[in-house]
Design an enzyme around this catalytic site. Structure first.
Site: not given
Ligand code: IMP
Ligand code: MG
Length: 177
Positions: A40, A99, A102, A105, A130
């Site tokens: 991403g 990118d 969220d 993790n 986010k």
């Molecule tokens: P985390 O581990 O939940 O912080 O997720 C991070 C990863 O999930 C990001 O690097 C993205 O690749 C993917 N991701 C999280 N939110 C979105 C979104 O709104 N659209 C697309 N990919 C997302």
């Molecule tokens: Mg990602």
């Protein structure tokens, strides 16, 4: 493909990436080792390294690839490294670039991985944050845009491998589980 509602235009992204590069250059005295989280971050990273160069900081670039959502809009919560571990020199500060942060993790996992492999002075940067979705507490040093809980696509970011080539950032409707 679903309809996309524009969130940030090409011009708004370019302006913010330029500002971020100036923030990073002000915080990091020398050159940088950049680790991009695939897939991403690749479009953001391509613009960020050139903006950093204009801000007087050259960078070396490596990538690491983490597990992703697959074709769904919800992460499983388990993060794993796919493919090889990047070569990280110990003479430059490391900037880990993703990118979206969220749940937190993925970036927390990537940071631990780099620390466990001897990288020092790791800074983190994300285009989108986010914070309302956080499960793992992690300090992100440089944030492009802070957004609510939307599903975002474009500018390298996908939904089921689509939309990465959109030049702007947009929101797509979440699908029911
Ligand atoms: P985390 O581990 O939940 O912080 O997720 C991070 C990863 O999930 C990001 O690097 C993205 O690749 C993917 N991701 C999280 N939110 C979105 C979104 O709104 N659209 C697309 N990919 C997302
Ligand atoms: Mg990602």
């Amino acid at each position: 493909m679903n309809d996309v509602r524009m969130l940030y235009s090409e011009e708004e992204i370019a302006r913010r990436v330029g500002e971020l590069a100036i923030e990073i250059a002000a915080a990091v005295p020398g050159d940088l080792e950049i680790i991009g989280v695939l897939k991403g971050s690749f479009v953001f990273l391509a613009d960020l390294i050139r903006a950093l160069d204009k801000a007087g900081r050259s960078s070396q670039v490596e990538f690491l690839r983490l597990s992703s959502y697959g074709s769904k809009q919800k992460a499983t919560g388990d993060v794993v490294l796919i493919g090889g571990y990047p070569t990280v020199g110990d003479d430059r500060p490391v900037l880990l670039v993703d990118d979206i942060v969220d749940t937190g993790n993925s970036i927390a996992y990537a940071k631990k991985l780099l620390q466990a492999n001897g990288a020092e002075a790791i800074l983190t940067c994300t285009l989108l944050d986010k914070p309302s979705r956080r499960e793992t507490e992690i300090k992100v040093d440089f944030v492009g845009f802070t957004i609510p809980d939307l599903f975002v696509v474009g500018y390298g970011i996908d939904y089921a491998e689509n939309y990465r080539s959109l030049p702007y950032l947009g929101e797509v409707e979440r699908e029911a589980d």
